[in-house]
Write a protein that holds these residues in place. Structure first.
Motif, short mmCIF file in Angstrom:
data_model
loop_
_atom_site.label_atom_id
_atom_site.label_comp_id
_atom_site.label_asym_id
_atom_site.label_seq_id
_atom_site.Cartn_x
_atom_site.Cartn_y
_atom_site.Cartn_z
N SER A 121 0.80 -1.23 0.00
CA SER A 121 0.00 0.00 0.00
C SER A 121 0.83 1.27 0.00
O SER A 121 0.29 2.35 -0.18
N GLY A 122 2.14 1.17 0.22
CA GLY A 122 2.98 2.36 0.27
C GLY A 122 4.11 2.19 1.26
O GLY A 122 4.36 1.10 1.78
N ILE A 123 4.81 3.28 1.55
CA ILE A 123 5.97 3.25 2.45
C ILE A 123 5.55 3.79 3.81
O ILE A 123 5.04 4.92 3.93
N LYS A 124 5.76 2.97 4.85
CA LYS A 124 5.52 3.39 6.22
C LYS A 124 6.85 3.80 6.85
O LYS A 124 7.85 3.09 6.70
N ALA A 125 6.87 4.93 7.53
CA ALA A 125 8.06 5.40 8.24
C ALA A 125 7.74 5.42 9.73
O ALA A 125 6.87 6.18 10.16
N ILE A 126 8.43 4.60 10.50
CA ILE A 126 8.11 4.42 11.91
C ILE A 126 9.29 4.89 12.76
O ILE A 126 10.40 4.37 12.63
N ARG A 127 9.03 5.87 13.60
CA ARG A 127 10.06 6.36 14.52
C ARG A 127 10.08 5.48 15.76
O ARG A 127 9.06 5.27 16.40
N ILE A 128 11.27 4.96 16.10
CA ILE A 128 11.45 4.16 17.32
C ILE A 128 12.35 4.96 18.25
O ILE A 128 13.49 5.27 17.92
N GLY A 129 11.81 5.35 19.40
CA GLY A 129 12.56 6.17 20.33
C GLY A 129 13.46 5.36 21.24
O GLY A 129 13.33 4.14 21.35
N ALA A 130 14.36 6.05 21.91
CA ALA A 130 15.27 5.38 22.83
C ALA A 130 14.54 4.75 24.00
O ALA A 130 15.07 3.84 24.66
N ASP A 131 13.31 5.20 24.28
CA ASP A 131 12.51 4.62 25.36
C ASP A 131 11.65 3.45 24.91
O ASP A 131 10.86 2.91 25.69
#
Length: 591
Positions: free
Chosen positions: A570-580
């Motif tokens: 369906s497209g490109i997902k951009a997922i931010r993963i934090g240090a926590d």
């Protein structure tokens, strides 16, 4: 003469005469009604009361089963299959006897006694059609593994049996996971995953270049330090025309303009993405850099009439204005194909005695002094760099050995050699990255080795400061030992199923499974074996005709966070993963 009747006593009423013709029928009707009431009461006592009691028991057993299977009462808009799926995604990462089983003390097996009580009560209440089957727990697990499969048990009826929070003495299931899925926003529309590129020399923020897909525009995207948000803008038409397969090169400071070259070219000319301005069109170019204020520096190669290498020049520009050219003297004693520009440093290797040494020179308004960083084993090592808070870290890699040095305006540290533990025979390196924090640098690799037909994956990290280095290693087989087979990595058809990165003192390991989502662990190397799984993305949840299925993954780490790019149908997902350990999908402004 007739005889008179005696007089009736005074004050005594004369009895009323009974109606004629009704007395007999009434007596019969009353007798029949009495018999019916007597028989109905007997039947109610025999059948009605037990059913009422059974109904009450079914209500209590249903509430207990709901709490055991589903946990909390339904949330608005939530459905039973989605809840079961998310509980399974969480439970599948539990070790040993706690992992999901259809029997025993683990979820959902421990719910079987409540299911049997409910089935018995419903049968006694005359509602056998909605009674749970004997193999309910097997069917629950099958449904949770594949929510699109036919439902062969009264799922909706069980979902509706919630009574508040349920009996407190009944244990709840594992806390449901909260993965992203097809409903998560795409990072941007009409962009292609193939050939996208990131910073040549990683800095505090992150830059990405995407080609257009389905007539979409080429986009230059930027995420500031912390990767909390993103913005994209179309690449200037002149740059698009000259770099149809754009590659981010050379390096740019976080405040400098983005520069691209064409992936299939010899990288001798590059362009600003915002203005299309060309650099290096008149000369061969060894490299360059961009800095704040629209500054661009070019290291140009002067070639003689016979092709001989004569000199190197530093040309400087501010926006479209040329600031002048400076001859780089003394010139490096090296083939200029081995001279690199990494950030704002000129880097090369030249012999000193029997071994080559790594030399570094700062490029700026004034050329810095030549610095000898130390000895290398040969001149075929691969060089890379990343930016620290005070300057730059340089990495030379030769197989399982690396050399790292930190450089700043005050000078630099000597090359420090670090050797990984011996790699398995035949191990291949699938992915490698070099990233910096404030005063540390980390080289991370993903290895794959094969034994028989089984592939094993390992993530290794060498993290250094000026004071010393530490080595961390994580094997996927160790992470998933004793856990449900669902959580094991599953190779993507044409891509790497395991990725690794460094965030602070923690290692981030991401892997794709066949049926339990994209999962991750984030912890220090000595603690990651006991850290909980993060279920980042579920390909199956809310899937429509395979639209959520993944083709590829990429991972980019920066100080304090990482960005996981997922290429779904369906497209490109951009997922931010934090240090926590928190994660969320990003939607780029202007995308």
């Amino acid at each position: 003469m007739s005889e008179d009747k005696p007089a009736e006593p005074a004050g005594e009423a004369k009895p009323a005469a009974a109606p004629r013709g009704l007395s007999k029928r009434k007596k019969i009707a009353l007798a029949v009604l009495g018999a019916l009431l007597l028989g109905g009461g007997s039947a109610f006592a025999r059948w009605g009361v037990p059913r009422i009691v059974a109904g009450r028991e079914a209500k209590g057993a249903g509430a207990a089963l709901h709490r055991c299977l589903f946990g909390n009462p339904p949330a608005p808009g939530e459905n039973a299959a989605r809840r079961l799926r998310r509980i399974l995604l969480s439970a599948a990462g539990l070790p040993g006897e706690a992992r999901p089983r259809p029997e025993g003390d683990a979820w959902p097996g421990r719910c079987a006694p409540h299911a049997r009580k409910l089935a018995d009560a419903l049968q006694r209440a005359g509602s056998a059609k909605i009674a749970p089957p004997d193999d309910l727990m097997q069917k629950v697990l099958a449904k949770a593994r594949d929510t699109t499969s036919p439902t062969e048990f009264p799922l909706d009826a069980l979902w509706a049996m919630a009574e508040g929070d349920g009996p407190e003495d009944v244990p709840k299931p594992p806390t449901p996971a909260s993965p992203l899925d097809l409903d998560a926003p795409n990072f941007a529309e009409r962009i292609a995953f193939a050939d996208h590129s990131s910073d040549f020399v990683p800095g505090r923020g992150l830059r990405l270049i995407f080609r257009g897909d389905h007539a979409g525009p080429m986009l230059a995207c930027a995420l500031p330090e912390g990767l909390a948000d993103a913005s994209c803008a179309p690449i200037d038409p002149r740059a698009r025309a000259r770099a149809p397969r754009p590659l981010l090169w050379p390096a740019a400071d976080d405040g400098g303009p983005s520069l691209v070259t064409d992936r299939s070219s010899a990288r001798s000319t590059f362009y600003r993405t915002d203005t299309g301005q060309a650099f290096g069109a008149e000369y061969r170019v060894a490299g360059g850099y961009a800095a704040e204020g629209g500054l661009v520096g070019l290291v140009e190669v002067e070639v003689g009439t016979k092709g001989e290498e004569k000199a190197l020049w530093l040309a400087r520009y501010q926006d479209d204005k040329a600031l002048g050219r400076t001859k780089i003297e003394p010139k490096p004693r090296a083939r200029w194909a081995n001279v690199s520009v990494l950030g704002d440093r000129l880097v090369w290797m030249e012999p000193r005695g029997r071994r080559p040494h790594l030399f570094v020179r700062h490029l700026g308004a004034q050329l810095g002094p030549i610095e000898d960083a130390g000895e290398l084993p040969h001149d075929a090592v691969k060089l890379s760099a990343c930016k620290t808070r005070e300057g730059i870290a340089l990495l030379a890699r030769d197989g399982s050995s690396v050399w790292i040095t930190f450089r700043s305006e005050r000078g630099g540290s000597p090359l420090r050699r670090v050797d990984e533990p011996a790699r398995p025979a035949g191990a291949e390196m699938l992915d490698a990255s070099f990233t910096c924090e404030d005063s540390t640098a980390a080289a991370t690799v993903v290895l794959r080795s094969r034994a028989s037909d089984k592939a094993s994956y390992e993530v290794r990290r060498i993290r250094c400061s000026k004071e010393g280095c530490e080595i961390g290693r994580v094997a996927l087989d160790d992470l998933n030992e004793g856990r449900d087979p669902l959580v094991r990595e599953e190779p993507l058809p044409r891509d790497v199923p395991v990725l690794g990165a460094s965030i602070g003192d923690a290692m981030l390991v991401v892997w794709r499974t066949a049926a339990a989502g994209v999962r991750a662990r984030l912890a220090r190397p000595d603690e990651i074996g006991n850290a909980p799984d993060l279920v980042i993305y579920d390909e199956q949840s809310q899937d429509v005709n395979g639209a959520g299925r993944l083709h590829a993954m990429r991972l980019y780490a920066r100080p304090g966070a990482a960005l996981l790019l997922l290429h779904a149908v369906s497209g490109i997902k951009a997922i931010r993963i934090g240090a926590d350990g928190s994660f969320r999908a990003l939607r780029a402004k202007g995308g």
